[in-house]
Enzyme design. Structure first.
Site, mmCIF file in Angstrom:
data_model
loop_
_atom_site.group_PDB
_atom_site.id
_atom_site.type_symbol
_atom_site.label_atom_id
_atom_site.label_comp_id
_atom_site.label_asym_id
_atom_site.label_seq_id
_atom_site.Cartn_x
_atom_site.Cartn_y
_atom_site.Cartn_z
ATOM 1 N N THR A 387 0.841 -1.181 0.000
ATOM 2 C CA THR A 387 0.000 0.000 0.000
ATOM 3 C C THR A 387 0.885 1.243 0.000
ATOM 4 O OG1 THR A 387 -0.095 -0.248 2.396
ATOM 5 C CG2 THR A 387 -1.976 -1.052 1.152
ATOM 6 N N ASN A 407 -3.418 -3.825 -3.811
ATOM 7 C CA ASN A 407 -3.339 -5.135 -3.153
ATOM 8 C C ASN A 407 -1.966 -5.769 -3.361
ATOM 9 O OD1 ASN A 407 -4.489 -7.001 -1.366
ATOM 10 N ND2 ASN A 407 -5.060 -8.363 -3.032
ATOM 11 N N SER A 459 -7.434 -3.200 5.917
ATOM 12 C CA SER A 459 -6.715 -2.829 7.133
ATOM 13 C C SER A 459 -6.204 -1.393 7.090
ATOM 14 C CB SER A 459 -5.517 -3.762 7.343
ATOM 15 O OG SER A 459 -5.927 -5.065 7.626
#
Length: 587
Positions: A387, A407, A459
């Site tokens: 990320t 991803n 997350s």
């Protein structure tokens, strides 16, 4: 990253400050800081501060601020430049969360530009002839991709929060895509790890094999098709990406390679504005990401569990023990309850309440690990460490914490032919087949099951920390570790460490399952590791520092000073402070 003796001492000091004592029922006797009178605090920052994962992105944000833009315009510039120079981690084919605070009104909102599942998405699309999960379809190529959200997010920021035209804020990214940038190690190493997949697709070969061989250190990577796509986005807004020329290219290439996207999938994509998760911790107001991020709720649980103890001087194994047990319980709940709030009802108020934290705290033994199989659930969802995060404060007190991703490294591996950007492979973040692990060896439950139009759990945890005389903007990169990276950074902020000292610290992590403490080298002494193992912990120490980065900027309102920290694990990152000239004195 070689840890100096000083770095280890700072880490021990951090843990010491957060060391809970037993018994569990004892309340923290340390006084909570009281707010200072507003007159004692600076009303506005003395300039601006940006920390991002690439120096070109940080410089672009500062340039936009110098042109009269605000933090939200700068966020468009930073995000779009990262989309050009960090294809391993983020891009126009992915998604993002933008946590915003208006310095004038104090209003806070999260702009949710997370990817969505196409209308054709069904679990059976990802199964092989025997009914097993087909890992290739889940992780590579167009079936693995969700409908991109980042382009719509950039337009939304410009239309609702920025001061400058979108074309101005996108200009640095367009220039860098057209003229190129210097290839660095993550570009090279990431390509080597994904080469077999990436070279399946003509669009990818056109970008990364333009000179006949893969990218090499020091080469200039030029992306003219991406520059053209950014120009259309700048000129036409949402229509420039989700309809018209770019949309036609997306649909043609996706469906040529086995995808099942429609024009309605693209034109129907919508950004969501969501209320952040808010809670108090020792006199600090924490503002953080709500679902479909799992980070904010997990942060609330962990900090509120830790808050219940007298944070006194325990030995190092005990300090680690209590922090790890707080992590374990938060990640267990993340597994069971969380998903897209537009599809799933979640007990958010209960999960983030003081009473619930007290119950979690009471279940922690003073000198023994709690085996995760004693906290019934199942394997948790997790997402990629690849990320990008950046943090911004501007001279008006506007704040942006933003995290974006595609991803896996290079996403799906597929560059849309003629459009120049990589598609994400976020569909693997859904629970595509119950009981079957995703790319990170983990799986989820019905709350995160795939459905058309649904956003997959994340997350990503962009956050603000507002406390006595200080405002901090932070977040990180690192998949499921993002939440614990943010936790440890907040503990450092609470005891007064500066941003660079915080991002320099070594880190550890526990996510419920697998039932182990993962750690960077040098975190634990041999004696501490032996003591933790005696409590029942399994420690997995890595041989090298993690590719997990934290980027922080803060504003000390007492001294009216801005500071920034850029993670030393990332040699191309940059934190910068731009201070306004002091006003001329009146005669």
């Amino acid at each position: 990253m070689n840890l100096s003796h000083g770095a280890r001492l700072r880490w021990l000091a951090l843990l010491l400050a957060f060391a809970p004592v037993f018994p569990v029922q004892a309340q923290d006797t340390r006084p909570v800081p009281t707010p200072e009178p507003a007159a004692a605090l600076a009303a506005k920052p003395p300039g601006s501060a940006i920390s991002s994962q690439h120096h070109l992105a940080t410089d672009a944000g500062l340039a936009i601020l110098a042109q009269g833009g605000n933090a939200f315009d700068a966020a468009i510039a930073v995000s779009s430049v990262l989309s050009v120079v960090e294809p391993t981690s983020s891009g126009l084919g992915g998604g993002a969360f933008f946590l915003l605070r208006d310095g004038g009104s104090g209003r806070e909102v999260m702009v949710d530009a997370r990817e969505t599942a196409p209308a054709s998405a069904r679990p059976e699309l990802y199964l092989d002839a025997e009914g097993a999960l087909d890992q290739d379809k889940a992780r590579n190529g167009p079936l693995s991709a969700g409908i991109p959200g980042l382009p719509a997010g950039l337009v939304h920021l410009a239309e609702h929060y920025g001061k400058l035209p979108l074309s101005t804020s996108l200009a640095p990214a367009i220039r860098i895509a057209r003229e190129g940038f210097e290839v660095y190690a993550r570009i090279v190493d990431g390509y080597a790890s994904r080469r077999e997949v990436m070279e399946r697709f003509a669009g990818t070969r056109k970008v990364f094999l333009a000179d006949g061989d893969p990218p090499e250190l020091g080469e200039t990577l030029v992306q003219p098709d991406l520059a053209r796509t950014l120009e259309l986005l700048a000129r036409e807004g949402v229509a420039g990406f989700y309809r018209g020329e770019v949309a036609r290219k997306i649909l043609a290439d996706v469906n040529r390679h086995g995808g099942r996207w429609t024009a309605q999938d693209l034109s129907g994509y919508a950004v969501k504005e969501r209320e952040p998760i808010r809670f108090r911790y020792r006199g600090w107001d924490i503002v953080t990401a709500p679902p479909p991020s799992s980070g904010g709720i997990a942060l609330a649980q962990m900090l509120q569990v830790l808050e219940g103890w007298d944070l006194a001087a325990l030995d190092e194994p005990e300090r680690v023990h209590f922090i790890v047990e707080a992590m374990r319980r938060a990640y267990r709940d993340r597994t069971v309850y969380l998903g897209d709030p537009d599809f799933v009802r979640m007990p958010v108020a209960r999960l983030t309440s003081d009473d619930y934290a007290a119950g979690l705290r009471a279940s922690i033994l003073p000198d023994k690990a709690t085996p995760s199989d004693m906290l019934p659930a199942g394997l948790p969802p997790a997402d990629s460490p690849y990320t990008s995060h950046f943090s911004i404060i501007d001279g008006e007190g506007n704040l942006v914490a933003a995290t974006q991703t595609v991803n896996l490294t290079y996403g799906s591996g597929m560059v849309v032919d003629g459009a120049g950007f990589l598609l994400n492979d976020e569909m693997d973040d859904f629970a595509l087949k119950p009981g079957t692990p995703n790319a990170f060896g983990v799986m989820g439950f019905d709350a995160n099951a795939v459905e058309p139009g649904k956003r997959m759990l994340s997350s990503m945890t962009p956050s603000f920390m507002v406390g006595p005389g200080k405002i901090a903007v932070l977040g990180g990169k690192g998949g499921s570790r993002i939440i614990t990276l943010t936790l440890l950074a907040m503990l450092g902020i609470e005891i007064g460490l500066d941003p660079q000292a915080i991002v320099d610290l070594p880190r550890f992590h526990h996510q419920y399952l697998p039932d182990e403490i993962s750690a960077e080298p040098g975190v634990f002494s041999a004696e501490t590791a032996a003591a933790l193992e005696g409590m029942g912990y399994d420690i997995k120490a890595s041989a090298a520092p993690w590719s997990s980065f934290v980027h922080i900027v803060d504003w000390d309102r007492r001294a009216n000073v801005l500071r920034g920290g850029a993670d030393p694990r990332n040699p191309v990152g940059k934190a910068a402070v731009d201070v306004r000239p002091a006003p001329a004195s009146q005669p």
